[in-house]
Design a protein around this motif. Structure first.
Motif, mmCIF file in Angstrom:
data_model
loop_
_atom_site.group_PDB
_atom_site.id
_atom_site.type_symbol
_atom_site.label_atom_id
_atom_site.label_comp_id
_atom_site.label_asym_id
_atom_site.label_seq_id
_atom_site.Cartn_x
_atom_site.Cartn_y
_atom_site.Cartn_z
ATOM 1 N N VAL A 4 0.889 -1.354 0.260
ATOM 2 C CA VAL A 4 -0.003 -0.040 -0.180
ATOM 3 C C VAL A 4 0.769 1.336 -0.098
ATOM 4 O O VAL A 4 1.756 1.334 0.664
ATOM 5 N N VAL A 5 0.518 2.168 -0.449
ATOM 6 C CA VAL A 5 1.320 3.523 -0.693
ATOM 7 C C VAL A 5 0.474 4.531 -0.026
ATOM 8 O O VAL A 5 -0.620 4.913 0.313
ATOM 9 N N SER A 6 0.829 4.707 1.009
ATOM 10 C CA SER A 6 0.718 5.363 2.145
ATOM 11 C C SER A 6 1.150 7.341 2.200
ATOM 12 O O SER A 6 1.376 7.640 1.291
ATOM 13 N N ASN A 8 2.697 9.802 2.831
ATOM 14 C CA ASN A 8 3.998 10.164 2.984
ATOM 15 C C ASN A 8 4.461 10.944 1.356
ATOM 16 O O ASN A 8 5.445 11.364 0.974
ATOM 17 N N CYS A 9 3.475 9.703 0.355
ATOM 18 C CA CYS A 9 3.527 10.005 -0.970
ATOM 19 C C CYS A 9 2.913 11.540 -2.067
ATOM 20 O O CYS A 9 4.266 11.519 -2.398
ATOM 21 N N ILE A 10 2.453 11.914 -0.756
ATOM 22 C CA ILE A 10 1.319 13.071 -1.207
ATOM 23 C C ILE A 10 1.613 13.559 -1.539
ATOM 24 O O ILE A 10 3.368 14.193 -0.338
ATOM 25 N N CYS A 12 4.643 13.750 -2.478
ATOM 26 C CA CYS A 12 6.664 14.316 -3.341
ATOM 27 C C CYS A 12 6.566 13.545 -4.730
ATOM 28 O O CYS A 12 7.413 13.760 -5.561
ATOM 29 N N LYS A 13 5.464 11.805 -4.482
ATOM 30 C CA LYS A 13 5.573 11.373 -5.960
ATOM 31 C C LYS A 13 7.248 11.475 -6.761
ATOM 32 O O LYS A 13 8.033 11.523 -7.485
ATOM 33 N N TYR A 14 8.038 10.506 -5.584
ATOM 34 C CA TYR A 14 9.814 10.567 -5.993
ATOM 35 C C TYR A 14 9.188 9.319 -7.592
ATOM 36 O O TYR A 14 10.466 9.362 -8.347
ATOM 37 N N THR A 15 8.240 8.269 -7.716
ATOM 38 C CA THR A 15 8.615 7.120 -8.811
ATOM 39 C C THR A 15 9.599 6.470 -8.533
ATOM 40 O O THR A 15 9.717 5.823 -9.844
ATOM 41 N N ASP A 16 10.365 6.757 -8.010
ATOM 42 C CA ASP A 16 11.735 5.434 -7.871
ATOM 43 C C ASP A 16 11.185 4.239 -7.425
ATOM 44 O O ASP A 16 11.645 3.072 -8.412
ATOM 45 N N CYS A 17 10.090 4.161 -7.043
ATOM 46 C CA CYS A 17 9.300 2.710 -6.823
ATOM 47 C C CYS A 17 8.356 2.274 -8.122
ATOM 48 O O CYS A 17 8.642 1.080 -7.906
ATOM 49 N N VAL A 18 8.320 2.545 -9.056
ATOM 50 C CA VAL A 18 7.872 2.463 -10.620
ATOM 51 C C VAL A 18 8.979 1.157 -11.473
ATOM 52 O O VAL A 18 8.740 0.279 -12.145
ATOM 53 N N PHE A 32 0.309 11.822 -6.205
ATOM 54 C CA PHE A 32 0.096 10.357 -5.487
ATOM 55 C C PHE A 32 0.502 9.121 -6.109
ATOM 56 O O PHE A 32 -0.238 9.173 -7.284
ATOM 57 N N LEU A 33 0.675 7.941 -6.426
ATOM 58 C CA LEU A 33 0.951 6.720 -6.362
ATOM 59 C C LEU A 33 -0.080 6.060 -6.034
ATOM 60 O O LEU A 33 0.213 6.056 -4.399
ATOM 61 N N VAL A 34 -0.627 4.502 -5.888
ATOM 62 C CA VAL A 34 -0.973 3.721 -5.845
ATOM 63 C C VAL A 34 -0.700 2.574 -6.468
ATOM 64 O O VAL A 34 -0.336 2.218 -7.157
ATOM 65 N N GLU A 49 13.027 1.315 -1.855
ATOM 66 C CA GLU A 49 13.201 2.186 -3.259
ATOM 67 C C GLU A 49 12.212 3.227 -2.923
ATOM 68 O O GLU A 49 13.268 4.467 -3.308
ATOM 69 N N CYS A 50 11.220 4.565 -1.566
ATOM 70 C CA CYS A 50 10.868 4.644 -1.718
ATOM 71 C C CYS A 50 11.824 5.729 -0.532
ATOM 72 O O CYS A 50 11.680 5.641 0.319
ATOM 73 N N PRO A 51 12.131 7.106 -1.359
ATOM 74 C CA PRO A 51 12.634 7.461 -0.402
ATOM 75 C C PRO A 51 11.958 8.248 0.231
ATOM 76 O O PRO A 51 12.515 8.930 1.560
ATOM 77 N N ALA A 52 10.659 8.237 0.697
ATOM 78 C CA ALA A 52 9.184 8.947 1.509
ATOM 79 C C ALA A 52 9.123 7.673 2.340
ATOM 80 O O ALA A 52 8.798 8.521 2.892
ATOM 81 N N ALA A 54 7.011 5.614 2.319
ATOM 82 C CA ALA A 54 5.971 5.733 2.039
ATOM 83 C C ALA A 54 5.073 4.430 1.761
ATOM 84 O O ALA A 54 3.872 4.577 1.949
ATOM 85 N N ILE A 55 5.609 3.296 1.239
ATOM 86 C CA ILE A 55 5.322 2.010 0.884
ATOM 87 C C ILE A 55 5.289 0.871 2.265
ATOM 88 O O ILE A 55 6.298 1.080 3.099
ATOM 89 N N PHE A 56 4.506 0.430 2.230
ATOM 90 C CA PHE A 56 4.604 -0.836 3.765
ATOM 91 C C PHE A 56 3.234 -1.786 2.710
ATOM 92 O O PHE A 56 2.523 -1.762 2.447
HETATM 93 FE FE1 F3S Z 1 5.407 7.820 -3.614
HETATM 94 FE FE2 F3S Z 1 7.816 6.693 -2.682
HETATM 95 FE FE3 F3S Z 1 6.897 5.958 -5.359
HETATM 96 S S1 F3S Z 1 6.828 9.458 -2.633
HETATM 97 S S2 F3S Z 1 5.989 7.354 -5.769
HETATM 98 S S3 F3S Z 1 5.667 5.880 -3.363
HETATM 99 S S4 F3S Z 1 8.988 6.223 -4.324
#
Ligand code: F3S
Length: 107
Positions: A4-6, A8-10, A12-18, A32-34, A49-52, A54-56
């Motif tokens: 789940v994206v939580s 702290n992504c809002i 920010c949306k770094y997108t490294d996760c993708v 935001f990403l989901v 991978e998420c600098p924030a 935000a993913i759990f």
């Molecule tokens: Fe959001 Fe983190 Fe991905 S900030 S876009 S879940 S790398």
């Protein structure tokens, strides 16, 4: 189970996760990403991978983030599939770690 994206992504949306997702289960909205809960295979490679941070995994979500299980599911059909990372949002570093960001979620 899913990941789940939580909150702290809002904004920010770094997108490294993708880039590391083997099943392309990320969906992108304006700020935001989901994660598509029907596509996620629970591999967990996106988590570090998420600098924030935000993913759990669903079962590891902090109590105050549990509403994001439903938010990820609800926004999956309306957000767009994203398979390549891009530049984070402007001011992402300023928003990383801020609280009460749900009010800024653009759907
Ligand atoms: Fe959001 Fe983190 Fe991905 S900030 S876009 S879940 S790398």
């Amino acid at each position: 189970m899913t990941h789940v994206v939580s909150e702290n992504c809002i904004k920010c949306k770094y997108t490294d996760c993708v880039d590391v997702c083997p099943v392309d289960c990320f969906k992108e909205g304006p700020n935001f990403l989901v994660i598509d809960p029907d596509e996620c295979i629970d591999c967990a490679v996106c988590v570090p991978e998420c600098p924030a941070d935000a993913i759990f995994a669903e079962e590891d979500l902090p109590a105050d983030q549990e509403q994001f299980i439903q938010i990820n599911a609800d926004l999956t059909p309306t957000f767009t599939t994203i398979t390549r990372s891009h530049e984070p949002l402007e001011d992402a570093d300023d928003w990383n770690g801020k609280t009460d960001k749900l009010q800024y979620l653009e759907r």
